[in-house]
Design a protein around this motif. Structure first.
Motif, PDB file in Angstrom:
ATOM      1  N   ILE A  38       5.719  -1.037   3.300  1.00  0.00           N
ATOM      2  CA  ILE A  38       6.692   0.009   3.651  1.00  0.00           C
ATOM      3  C   ILE A  38       6.310   0.655   4.975  1.00  0.00           C
ATOM      4  O   ILE A  38       7.174   0.898   5.841  1.00  0.00           O
ATOM      5  CB  ILE A  38       6.768   1.071   2.532  1.00  0.00           C
ATOM      6  CG1 ILE A  38       7.428   0.480   1.286  1.00  0.00           C
ATOM      7  CG2 ILE A  38       7.538   2.311   3.004  1.00  0.00           C
ATOM      8  CD1 ILE A  38       7.375   1.389   0.066  1.00  0.00           C
ATOM      9  N   LEU A  39       5.024   0.935   5.166  1.00  0.00           N
ATOM     10  CA  LEU A  39       4.580   1.552   6.419  1.00  0.00           C
ATOM     11  C   LEU A  39       4.844   0.633   7.604  1.00  0.00           C
ATOM     12  O   LEU A  39       5.270   1.098   8.677  1.00  0.00           O
ATOM     13  CB  LEU A  39       3.089   1.894   6.327  1.00  0.00           C
ATOM     14  CG  LEU A  39       2.686   2.867   5.218  1.00  0.00           C
ATOM     15  CD1 LEU A  39       1.177   3.131   5.268  1.00  0.00           C
ATOM     16  CD2 LEU A  39       3.464   4.173   5.315  1.00  0.00           C
ATOM     17  N   ASP A  85      -1.028  -1.912  -8.524  1.00  0.00           N
ATOM     18  CA  ASP A  85       0.349  -2.406  -8.463  1.00  0.00           C
ATOM     19  C   ASP A  85       1.053  -2.070  -7.157  1.00  0.00           C
ATOM     20  O   ASP A  85       1.897  -2.845  -6.685  1.00  0.00           O
ATOM     21  CB  ASP A  85       1.175  -1.827  -9.621  1.00  0.00           C
ATOM     22  CG  ASP A  85       0.750  -2.354 -10.975  1.00  0.00           C
ATOM     23  OD1 ASP A  85       0.054  -3.384 -11.019  1.00  0.00           O
ATOM     24  OD2 ASP A  85       1.118  -1.722 -11.987  1.00  0.00           O
ATOM     25  N   LYS A  86       0.721  -0.917  -6.563  1.00  0.00           N
ATOM     26  CA  LYS A  86       1.564  -0.368  -5.509  1.00  0.00           C
ATOM     27  C   LYS A  86       0.986  -0.424  -4.097  1.00  0.00           C
ATOM     28  O   LYS A  86       1.736  -0.303  -3.130  1.00  0.00           O
ATOM     29  CB  LYS A  86       1.894   1.092  -5.841  1.00  0.00           C
ATOM     30  CG  LYS A  86       2.743   1.294  -7.086  1.00  0.00           C
ATOM     31  CD  LYS A  86       4.133   0.719  -6.892  1.00  0.00           C
ATOM     32  CE  LYS A  86       5.035   0.997  -8.080  1.00  0.00           C
ATOM     33  NZ  LYS A  86       6.398   0.430  -7.892  1.00  0.00           N
ATOM     34  N   GLU A  87      -0.345  -0.564  -3.941  1.00  0.00           N
ATOM     35  CA  GLU A  87      -0.920  -0.379  -2.608  1.00  0.00           C
ATOM     36  C   GLU A  87      -0.374  -1.382  -1.589  1.00  0.00           C
ATOM     37  O   GLU A  87       0.003  -0.997  -0.467  1.00  0.00           O
ATOM     38  CB  GLU A  87      -2.442  -0.445  -2.661  1.00  0.00           C
ATOM     39  CG  GLU A  87      -3.068  -0.051  -1.331  1.00  0.00           C
ATOM     40  CD  GLU A  87      -4.572   0.107  -1.411  1.00  0.00           C
ATOM     41  OE1 GLU A  87      -5.099   1.078  -0.846  1.00  0.00           O
ATOM     42  OE2 GLU A  87      -5.222  -0.753  -2.036  1.00  0.00           O
ATOM     43  N   GLY A 100      -7.240   5.276  -3.172  1.00  0.00           N
ATOM     44  CA  GLY A 100      -7.533   4.230  -2.202  1.00  0.00           C
ATOM     45  C   GLY A 100      -8.299   4.755  -1.002  1.00  0.00           C
ATOM     46  O   GLY A 100      -8.582   5.943  -0.888  1.00  0.00           O
ATOM     47  N   PHE A 101      -8.634   3.854  -0.102  1.00  0.00           N
ATOM     48  CA  PHE A 101      -9.404   4.234   1.074  1.00  0.00           C
ATOM     49  C   PHE A 101      -8.583   5.100   2.029  1.00  0.00           C
ATOM     50  O   PHE A 101      -7.398   4.861   2.236  1.00  0.00           O
ATOM     51  CB  PHE A 101      -9.891   2.989   1.827  1.00  0.00           C
ATOM     52  CG  PHE A 101     -10.937   2.217   1.093  1.00  0.00           C
ATOM     53  CD1 PHE A 101     -12.203   2.755   0.897  1.00  0.00           C
ATOM     54  CD2 PHE A 101     -10.660   0.963   0.576  1.00  0.00           C
ATOM     55  CE1 PHE A 101     -13.177   2.051   0.204  1.00  0.00           C
ATOM     56  CE2 PHE A 101     -11.634   0.252  -0.111  1.00  0.00           C
ATOM     57  CZ  PHE A 101     -12.890   0.798  -0.294  1.00  0.00           C
ATOM     58  N   PRO A 124      -5.098   7.781   2.399  1.00  0.00           N
ATOM     59  CA  PRO A 124      -4.723   6.455   1.893  1.00  0.00           C
ATOM     60  C   PRO A 124      -3.253   6.117   2.183  1.00  0.00           C
ATOM     61  O   PRO A 124      -2.430   7.002   2.440  1.00  0.00           O
ATOM     62  CB  PRO A 124      -4.981   6.567   0.393  1.00  0.00           C
ATOM     63  CG  PRO A 124      -5.968   7.678   0.255  1.00  0.00           C
ATOM     64  CD  PRO A 124      -5.604   8.651   1.328  1.00  0.00           C
ATOM     65  N   TYR A 125      -2.953   4.818   2.093  1.00  0.00           N
ATOM     66  CA  TYR A 125      -1.576   4.367   2.314  1.00  0.00           C
ATOM     67  C   TYR A 125      -0.579   5.144   1.472  1.00  0.00           C
ATOM     68  O   TYR A 125       0.496   5.529   1.946  1.00  0.00           O
ATOM     69  CB  TYR A 125      -1.440   2.877   1.952  1.00  0.00           C
ATOM     70  CG  TYR A 125      -2.122   1.896   2.849  1.00  0.00           C
ATOM     71  CD1 TYR A 125      -2.125   2.038   4.235  1.00  0.00           C
ATOM     72  CD2 TYR A 125      -2.770   0.784   2.301  1.00  0.00           C
ATOM     73  CE1 TYR A 125      -2.751   1.102   5.045  1.00  0.00           C
ATOM     74  CE2 TYR A 125      -3.397  -0.153   3.107  1.00  0.00           C
ATOM     75  CZ  TYR A 125      -3.389   0.009   4.479  1.00  0.00           C
ATOM     76  OH  TYR A 125      -4.011  -0.915   5.273  1.00  0.00           O
TER      77      TYR A 125
END
Length: 338
Positions: A284-285, A276-278, A149-150, A213-214
């Motif tokens: 969560i953050l 699925d998770k990003e 991810g970014f 990324p996250y």
């Protein structure tokens, strides 16, 4: 029991033992260095690779993940794989770039603008060419791609939504010229720092911020030492799984194909993991108390400064402006000119 019967029985036992011995000798348990910790995209790729390897080899081969830089810094693992003392490593593409400069095209700011762009580039002819370059340049072969991810900017001081807000912050970056020059284009001089030192650097205030990324921010628990997140998208983080070319060439043709097929399965699993998770990890953050902001004006100032200053500087190292335009064409973008 006759002599012949006893002879045949003992021969059968001996042959069986020989076959078992050969089978055990051929069995592999590859060591895979992983820069990030549990819960990361790197781990997800590694787990998917191990599962596919075991399934495709009928249980003959497996691999063990060594998370959180246990086997050394990401750049060190490239050296070790090149000389055959390490089997495999999962690491950020920017840590491969010093050894094989053409892969730096994936680290140029604002080239990759989506997961779909990343998939097209890595799994198509561009990715194959860069894999061949990396074999020749660095003695390692890319067998899978992690899509993380970014890279989002985090810091402990204040919300950042503009280039002006960056001024005065001390930002950690990898030891990568493209990333260093991108921050310089935004008016600050970043601090190159090894990945293994980054959490401590943030915790002690040696640096105010970093970008990742996250999934990495969460896996490394940066929310414990960082408050603010900015949704910049200057680099889409791609983290290949590499194998020592020396180790690869020592495998049988059948086992080589098994490793390559397991790599393809891991690549597909990585893309699905991110899809699925990003969003879940972003939440969560937020739940951990981080504040997430978007850049002003769709990031226009960040984009303009970075692309105008950084792209031309690295055309030669990535293979020329023609190569840059081939990359842009692959993802439906307009070409650039001298």
């Amino acid at each position: 029991m006759s002599y012949f019967t006893r002879f045949m029985a003992s021969t059968a036992i001996a042959l069986s033992a020989t076959f078992i011995s050969v089978g055990m000798a051929d069995a592999k348990n590859f060591k895979i260095a992983v820069g990030d910790s549990g819960g990361s995209s790197q781990e997800a790729t590694g787990v998917a690779f191990v599962q596919a390897l075991e399934e495709l080899s009928g249980g003959a081969h497996t691999a063990t993940l060594f998370l959180n830089g246990q086997l050394g810094s990401e750049q060190d693992t490239v050296n070790e794989a090149a000389i055959g003392t390490l089997d495999m490593s999962i690491l950020a593409i920017n840590n491969v770039t010093p050894f094989s400069p053409t892969v730096g095209v994936f680290s140029l700011p604002y080239v990759i603008l989506s997961l779909e762009d990343a998939e097209k580039l890595t799994q198509g002819p561009i990715g194959q060419e860069l894999t061949e370059n990396t074999i020749e340049d660095a003695g390692v072969r890319i067998i899978a791609w992690t899509y993380t991810g970014f890279r989002r900017l985090t810091n402990s001081k204040k919300p950042v939504t503009s280039v002006a807000d960056l001024q005065g912050l001390v930002i950690r970056v990898p030891k990568n010229e493209i990333m260093i020059d991108t921050y310089k284009a935004w008016g600050i001089s970043p601090t190159p720092m090894a990945w293994s030192e980054t959490f401590a650097g943030l915790q002690t205030g040696v640096v105010d911020g970093q970008d990742n990324p996250y999934t990495t921010i969460n896996a490394m628990k940066f929310y414990e030492v960082q408050k603010y997140v900015t949704n910049i998208r200057y680099i889409f983080s791609i983290e290949p799984l590499i194998i020592s070319e020396q180790v690869f060439q020592e495998l049988s043709a059948e086992d080589q194909q098994t490793v390559l097929d397991a790599g393809k399965a891991a690549t597909a699993a990585s893309a699905q993991f991110l899809r699925d998770k990003e969003a879940e990890i972003k939440q969560i953050l937020l739940d951990e108390g981080m504040e997430i902001s978007d850049p002003e004006n769709n990031e226009e100032e960040f984009i303009k400064l970075a692309t105008e200053a950084v792209w031309p500087k690295f055309y030669d190292s990535i293979g020329g402006i023609e190569k840059m335009n081939a990359v842009l064409a692959e993802i439906g973008r307009a070409p650039v000119s001298e």
